[in-house]
Design an enzyme around this catalytic site. Sequence first.
Site, PDB file in Angstrom:
ATOM      1  N   GLU A  21     -24.633 -24.913  13.515  1.00  0.00           N
ATOM      2  CA  GLU A  21     -24.998 -24.794  14.929  1.00  0.00           C
ATOM      3  C   GLU A  21     -26.364 -24.131  15.135  1.00  0.00           C
ATOM      4  OE1 GLU A  21     -21.696 -23.116  17.101  1.00  0.00           O
ATOM      5  OE2 GLU A  21     -20.445 -24.876  16.728  1.00  0.00           O
ATOM      6  N   GLU A  38     -16.315 -29.414  12.932  1.00  0.00           N
ATOM      7  CA  GLU A  38     -15.408 -28.475  13.606  1.00  0.00           C
ATOM      8  C   GLU A  38     -14.925 -29.137  14.882  1.00  0.00           C
ATOM      9  OE1 GLU A  38     -16.961 -24.646  14.643  1.00  0.00           O
ATOM     10  OE2 GLU A  38     -17.966 -24.361  12.708  1.00  0.00           O
TER      11      GLU A  38
END
Length: 504
Positions: free
Chosen positions: A158, A276
């Site tokens: 991220e 995820e």
Amino acid sequence: MIRVPAEPAGTFPDAWRHCVGTGRLDLALRRDYQDSLALLQREIGFRHIRGHGLFSDGMGIHRPYDHAGTRHVHHSFTHLDQVVDAYLSAGIRPFLELGFMPGGLASGDRTVFWWRGNVTPPRDLAEWAALVRATLAHLVDRYGIDEVRTWPVEVWNEPDLPDFWQDADEQAYHRLYEATAHAVKEVDADLRVGGPALSPGAGEGWLLRFAEFAERRAVPVDFVSRHAYSSGPAQHVPFGVHQTLAPAGRLLDQFAAPRRELKGTRLADVPVHITEFNSSYRPDNPVHDTAFHAAYLAPVVVAGGDLADSFSYWTFSDVFEEAGIPTALFHGGFGLLTHRQVRKPAYHLYAFLARMGRDLLTRGDDHLVTRHPDGRVTVLAWAPVDPSGATPGPDGHTLRLSVPVGGRGEAFLWRLTVDEEHGNAYTAWRRMGSPRSPRPHQIDVLHEASEPARSHRRLPIEDGRVDLPLTLARHEVAFVELSRVEDETPPWWDERRLLGREPA
């Protein structure tokens, strides 16, 4: 009545099984973690496992030292070997995420999580590349090139969020990715490297610019990755949060986003991995522990394989400490399993999927029907939920299927049920008074309460089909298996004579 076709429509995608998430990698050294992983693999069987912290100081790989007035770097793989050995012995392979920054290589002191993963760029990109090469070369030497080629290598986590990459500096991430990807390919050209592991809030421009950068610089990208969550802002309470939820279809929209955004680019046809996904992005949201959660996610795991090559549930276990050491057995953790291996309803959703057949017969908004090579027909069914929280959801949900089993006579029906009252240790724990540290006998009760309800009966076969009515309770997920009865009862057997009396 829904008439299930007798001929398969194809193979049911098992992208749901490709990968599962985990807490930081050094947690794999703990016994409760390894016990949980062994149970998971025995009853579900994922192929890969992905977690943070490969290069964080807890793994102890990057070890700078001074000798004779000169700085050197030693690469130590003591913990890495133990972690990978534990994974392979459990029948699961790493999905390597390269991060976070070792303290001795970091350009700053900004960290994330209770365990302080450093999120700053390397102060020396060449030293970072050497760390990547040394780690992968060691893995190849220890486990063999054919094995390690099956382990995807993802660059960071991220980077579009300042919490995970200092200032969310896009150009700095591109420099990191370029150096890393080339280092990976220097070890072996067939190792698969990808990224950028974007958050759901990254926006379309981030991934498109990543693709343009990769093309402009001729940087290898063997897959693209992003994450998917459907919860709103956190409403904090002590040691927990509450959040609104979007409809589950929002997750599927996020699964589909990379291919939509990359259309017409060089990366249009590379594999897409959702590394995820979950409802809430918080490790302390009680929704994760509930029957609602299993029914909410059921349509996502059934349809997700149409949109992505994999989608990794975050995470397999509550042995997880990003927000600190959990304060209670049930605390809203991401895990399919609590500490001490108590199964949650979402665990059973995956365990039911693991029992489904290879051939896809049909699926709909509330059901999936498959067939095994030996003729057994399996059904996964789930009740609709109200993600808004405005209502508790329907009290019941009725589904009626005409299922092709072939032949004549009768079929044996085996049903497993998870809902608010069955297969739901969270409900039992709440009725116990929510003990933070349950005593041994309470743990035993919770394990028993986590078992699905089981039932069985016979149904008549007419014209090769079984009329299967299913009534589902609120937030129920059910697994049903149908097989033809091959009756081998001896001709002399008479149930009326069990107590030795002659029949009238």
